[in-house]
Design an enzyme around this catalytic site. Structure first.
Site, PDB file in Angstrom:
ATOM      1  N   ASP A  32       0.857  -1.195   0.000  1.00 48.39           N
ATOM      2  CA  ASP A  32       0.000   0.000   0.000  1.00 48.39           C
ATOM      3  C   ASP A  32       0.898   1.252   0.000  1.00 48.39           C
ATOM      4  O   ASP A  32       1.780   1.390   0.859  1.00 48.39           O
ATOM      5  CB  ASP A  32      -0.864  -0.042   1.266  1.00 48.39           C
ATOM      6  CG  ASP A  32      -1.979   0.981   1.250  1.00 48.39           C
ATOM      7  OD1 ASP A  32      -2.417   1.370   0.155  1.00 48.39           O
ATOM      8  OD2 ASP A  32      -2.432   1.382   2.351  1.00 48.39           O
ATOM      9  N   ASP A  60      -8.856   0.925   5.988  1.00 45.50           N
ATOM     10  CA  ASP A  60      -7.926   0.776   7.108  1.00 45.50           C
ATOM     11  C   ASP A  60      -8.541   1.383   8.372  1.00 45.50           C
ATOM     12  O   ASP A  60      -8.692   0.725   9.406  1.00 45.50           O
ATOM     13  CB  ASP A  60      -6.595   1.474   6.755  1.00 45.50           C
ATOM     14  CG  ASP A  60      -5.533   1.271   7.815  1.00 45.50           C
ATOM     15  OD1 ASP A  60      -5.812   0.617   8.833  1.00 45.50           O
ATOM     16  OD2 ASP A  60      -4.400   1.767   7.640  1.00 45.50           O
TER      17      ASP A  60
HETATM   18  P1  13P Z   1      -9.120   4.870   5.132  1.00 49.24           P
HETATM   19  O1  13P Z   1      -8.259   5.758   5.964  1.00 49.24           O
HETATM   20  O2  13P Z   1     -10.363   5.551   4.691  1.00 49.24           O
HETATM   21  O3  13P Z   1      -9.409   3.554   5.753  1.00 49.24           O
HETATM   22  O4  13P Z   1      -8.300   4.553   3.774  1.00 49.24           O
HETATM   23  C1  13P Z   1      -7.302   3.561   3.768  1.00 49.24           C
HETATM   24  C2  13P Z   1      -6.486   3.589   2.518  1.00 49.24           C
HETATM   25  O5  13P Z   1      -6.790   4.232   1.533  1.00 49.24           O
HETATM   26  C3  13P Z   1      -5.263   2.764   2.515  1.00 49.24           C
HETATM   27  O6  13P Z   1      -4.524   2.921   1.345  1.00 49.24           O
HETATM   28  O1  G3H Z   2      -3.339   4.929   3.301  1.00 52.51           O
HETATM   29  C1  G3H Z   2      -2.783   4.742   4.353  1.00 52.51           C
HETATM   30  C2  G3H Z   2      -3.108   3.565   5.171  1.00 52.51           C
HETATM   31  O2  G3H Z   2      -4.170   3.840   6.023  1.00 52.51           O
HETATM   32  C3  G3H Z   2      -1.880   3.069   5.885  1.00 52.51           C
HETATM   33  O3  G3H Z   2      -1.563   3.908   6.916  1.00 52.51           O
HETATM   34  O4  G3H Z   2       0.903   4.376   6.664  1.00 52.51           O
HETATM   35  O5  G3H Z   2      -0.274   4.567   8.890  1.00 52.51           O
HETATM   36  O6  G3H Z   2       0.134   2.319   7.880  1.00 52.51           O
HETATM   37  P1  G3H Z   2      -0.106   3.805   7.638  1.00 52.51           P
HETATM   38 ZN    ZN Z   3      -4.553   4.900   0.575  1.00 53.59          ZN
END
Ligand code: 13P
Ligand code: G3H
Ligand code: ZN
Length: 337
Positions: A80, A262
């Site tokens: 991600d 997330d």
């Molecule tokens: P949210 O913060 O809306 O859950 O989005 C998560 C996300 O886009 C991770 O890449």
């Molecule tokens: O898009 C972001 C996700 O919610 C991941 O968040 O970088 O804090 O793990 P993080």
């Molecule tokens: Zn994202």
């Protein structure tokens, strides 16, 4: 598996694949248990921050265990918001089946350059690639974004340009594209009414026919969880997400293929742990608060993959059949040390 067999079916199948962020064992088990119960294909996604927090060697062992426990479940393991070609390369070697290269904060030409380079590296070993064009709102540790309030006020400046999307696709050859349509990362996405640029999605579907689209920042921040957090000592006033009926519409009417979630998992876990701490102040066995937290994740994910939101429940067998039809392709590094 890679995301290809999933998106082949989701593209015009009236469902989307949920991409759920994993940072530890309880999150992974909760997500997997829910998707197994609902027979839903899924993407487990790992951010740079997750790699740092849990260490890849542990995350890999946890995910391998999940795959071994449910060998019939279609799962893609996805990076991600990868920000460099080196990280993409490392993830391919670590056994990821899919990666995101997020060059959206760079000027356009630089985004093309980094995305095309990452795509070349990943495609060489059979790993699928997601790019991003346009800017999302929300500010997080490892993900660049725009202050959500400013984002909503000036949305036209940040949404994905449909013509540019076609040019970007042609020059980078990504397998899917994250688009900016008004969503933000985190729990504070909107100050007023949630408003998404569905007309932009429609336009991009026209300028990029066949390209699976991805919605980031798609948590709904359900009020009942915010109420629980606040009731048991938390402080999250004015939290607001994307209403689930709008996610459902993006998926069933506008053909979005991947939906990233997330924040809602974090909320479910936190609300439950807070409740246990507040109602059972003598409790100090982590299993007695992480266990209920994990159950809350199971319920949250079952709700997400159900017919009211992503509509991917019951699609596992069809995705496996599509994967078999493609010759069961796996990335070159999968299973290697
Ligand atoms: P949210 O913060 O809306 O859950 O989005 C998560 C996300 O886009 C991770 O890449
Ligand atoms: O898009 C972001 C996700 O919610 C991941 O968040 O970088 O804090 O793990 P993080
Ligand atoms: Zn994202």
């Amino acid at each position: 598996m890679t995301t290809k067999p999933m998106f082949d079916l989701a593209y015009d199948g009236g469902f989307a694949i949920g991409a759920f962020n994993v940072n530890n064992m309880e999150l992974c088990q909760g997500i997997i248990e829910a998707c197994a119960a609902e027979k839903s294909p899924l993407i487990l996604q790992i951010s740079k921050g997750a790699r740092k927090y849990a260490k890849m060697i542990y995350l890999k062992a946890i995910i391998d265990a999940a795959v071994a426990e449910y060998p019939w479940l279609p799962i893609a393991i996805h990076l991600d918001h990868g920000d460099t070609v080196e990280l993409v390369d490392q993830c391919c070697k670590d056994g990821f089946t899919s990666v995101m290269i997020d060059g959206s904060h760079h000027p356009y030409e630089e985004n093309i350059k980094v995305t095309a380079a990452a795509t070349k590296v990943a495609h060489a070993v059979g790993v699928t690639v997601e790019g991003e064009l346009g800017m999302l709102g929300g500010i997080e540790e490892d993900v660049v974004g725009v202050n959500p309030e400013e984002y909503q006020k000036n949305l036209h400046k940040f949404v994905t340009d449909p013509k540019q999307a076609a040019d970007f696709w042609e020059k980078t050859r990504v397998d899917s594209l994250a688009v900016a349509i008004g969503t933000s990362h985190g729990a504070f996405k909107f100050k007023h009414e949630a408003k998404l640029a569905f007309d932009t999605v429609e336009e991009i579907m026209k300028t990029c026919p066949g390209l699976p689209l991805v919605m980031h920042g798609s948590s709904s921040v359900p009020q009942e969880f915010i109420d629980l957090v606040n009731k048991y000592g938390g402080k999250m006033p004015n939290a607001k997400g994307v209403p689930e009926d709008q996610i459902h519409m993006a998926v069933t009417k506008y053909g979005v293929c991947k939906v990233n979630i997330d924040t809602d998992l974090r909320l479910a876990l936190t609300a439950k742990i807070r409740e246990v701490f507040a109602t059972k102040p003598a409790e100090f066995d982590p299993r007695n608060y992480l266990g209920p937290g994990r159950e809350a994740i199971v319920s949250m994910v079952r709700r997400k993959v159900g017919a009211g939101v992503l509509n991917s429940a019951g699609k596992a067998d069809a995705v496996i059949k599509q994967w078999e039809k493609l010759g069961k392709p796996m990335p070159a590094f999968y299973g290697k040390k």
